[in-house]
Motif scaffolding. Structure first.
Motif, PDB file in Angstrom:
ATOM      1  N   ALA A 187      -0.843   3.590   5.125  1.00  0.00           N
ATOM      2  CA  ALA A 187      -1.145   2.229   5.549  1.00  0.00           C
ATOM      3  C   ALA A 187      -0.758   2.040   7.010  1.00  0.00           C
ATOM      4  CB  ALA A 187      -0.415   1.217   4.679  1.00  0.00           C
ATOM      5  N   ALA A 221      -6.776  -1.912  -4.170  1.00  0.00           N
ATOM      6  CA  ALA A 221      -6.140  -0.766  -4.845  1.00  0.00           C
ATOM      7  C   ALA A 221      -7.140   0.106  -5.610  1.00  0.00           C
ATOM      8  CB  ALA A 221      -5.020  -1.247  -5.765  1.00  0.00           C
ATOM      9  N   ALA A 234       0.829  -1.209   0.000  1.00  0.00           N
ATOM     10  CA  ALA A 234       0.000   0.000   0.000  1.00  0.00           C
ATOM     11  C   ALA A 234       0.861   1.256   0.000  1.00  0.00           C
ATOM     12  CB  ALA A 234      -0.933   0.000   1.212  1.00  0.00           C
TER      13      ALA A 234
END
Length: 398
Positions: free
Chosen positions: A214, A306, A207
């Motif tokens: 994250a 994502a 991430a």
């Protein structure tokens, strides 16, 4: 429970993608790799007067063949001599305004100076080395569009405009929680049959590498109350909570029960790896439960998490491209499949699976130095060398 097709899962996901998070102001020095929230519109012409693009002498072009008198100099930032008459020249430096009446700059290396007389040894065309009004940009022009990713060039333009603070899209945050009694953390004693926790570290790093915030929440074991408490707490500070493990049909798979309290968009997709993925909405936030196998969680994070993060920040990170296969490939699984591949560019993109291990969804080492996944539609078939395939690219290739 019948799994839905990959195409249907993406359709459902796209229909439920969030809007971007809104904007916030940050200092220009902190704006690298942030997404612009408002158009940047020029408030003036640049340059707003004809300007010299090199050191030389500002003259009237018609005087090139005449005797020219040097009446002074205008260093950059100075504008003492703001006009010239016929037969006159002003020494002018890079970035200085051209005097009114001057339409041409003769470079220093093209002239000879004797006292206050200027002798042109090598002629130039009319308008030479003069930046016209608005050469860089004109008043009212959109210089940087909303949604642009701010890189060095964009930041340079903003600085040239005198903008110290810029409006950017708020960055989304994803929290990652590993579940499973068999999972132990890096600093815990390791017993036979247990597994070192890698998913929370891998996905947190993934991430962040994609440019998102994250948070690694660690491990929750298989205690239902603990898992639920951690998910609910994480939702207070995160846009997405991702769990790994506990979404299949085992006796201790509690995550699906907990997320079932939310609006479950789907649970189970006909893909390999990652068939037991579950996505649920918690109001305007999301809970995404990924399988426990490392490769499965990595792939499904890219495919399903994502895109939510991209939508929240109004930017694209992943790219879907076409590439040619460098060797024959036999697809042995009926499900829609994602395969780790090597990728290179040489007058087009090429992929191969050389040095990639074939086996279960637990082979995390296939992702070392990996940048792309080959995407194969459902069915059993063979792909010949040179076949065109779809590839999902998640790191820079060229």
């Amino acid at each position: 429970m019948a799994h839905i097709s990959f195409e249907k899962s993406i359709k459902i996901l796209n229909e439920n993608l969030p809007r971007c998070k809104g904007s916030e102001k940050v200092f220009l020095s902190d704006s690298l790799n942030r997404v612009l929230a408002k158009d940047i519109i020029a408030k003036y012409d640049n340059p707003y007067m004809p300007t010299a693009s090199m050191d030389g002498y500002a003259i009237k072009y018609e005087d090139l063949n005449k005797e020219i008198k040097i009446i002074g100099a205008n260093p950059a930032g100075s504008f003492e001599y703001d006009e010239i008459n016929e037969g006159e020249a002003v020494k002018t430096y890079t970035g200085s305004f051209m005097p009114k009446g001057a339409d041409t700059l003769v470079p220093i290396e093209n002239v000879e100076v004797k006292g206050d007389k200027l002798i042109v040894k090598e002629k130039v065309e009319k308008g030479y080395a003069v930046r016209p009004v608005g050469e860089d940009f004109k008043k009212g022009e959109v210089l940087i569009e909303e949604g642009s990713l701010l890189k060095a060039g964009e930041i340079g333009v903003l600085a040239s405009l005198g903008i110290p603070v810029v409006d950017v899209v708020k960055k989304p945050t994803v929290s990652i929680l590993a579940t499973g009694e068999e999972i132990v953390d890096l600093d815990e004693e390791y017993n036979l049959g247990q597994i070192r926790s890698s998913n929370n570290y891998t996905l947190t790093a993934l991430a962040k590498s994609l440019g998102f915030n994250a948070i690694n929440l660690g491990i929750a074991g298989d205690k239902k109350d603990e898992i639920k408490s951690k998910i609910l707490d994480a939702l207070k500070n995160s846009d997405i909570v991702v769990t790994t493990g506990g979404v299949s049909v085992g006796d201790f798979d509690f995550v699906k029960e907990i997320t079932g309290e939310f609006e479950v968009l789907f649970h189970g997709v006909n893909i390999k790896p990652g068939q037991w993925i579950m996505i649920a909405k918690a109001g305007e936030k999301y809970v995404v439960s990924l399988p426990g196998f490392p490769y499965s969680s990595f792939v499904t994070f890219l495919v399903y998490v994502a895109p939510i993060l991209e939508s929240l920040e109004n930017r694209k990170v992943l790219k879907k491209i076409k590439a040619k296969l460098k060797h024959k490939f036999i697809k042995k699984f009926k499900k829609y499949q994602f395969v780790a591949v090597n990728i290179e560019y040489e007058n087009g993109f090429f992929v191969d699976t050389f040095d990639k291990k074939q086996g279960s969804s637990g082979i995390l080492t296939n992702l070392i130095n990996n940048k792309a996944l080959m995407c194969l539609s459902e069915g059993l078939y063979e792909l010949e060398e040179g076949s065109e395939v779809d590839v999902l690219v998640y790191e820079r290739v060229i």
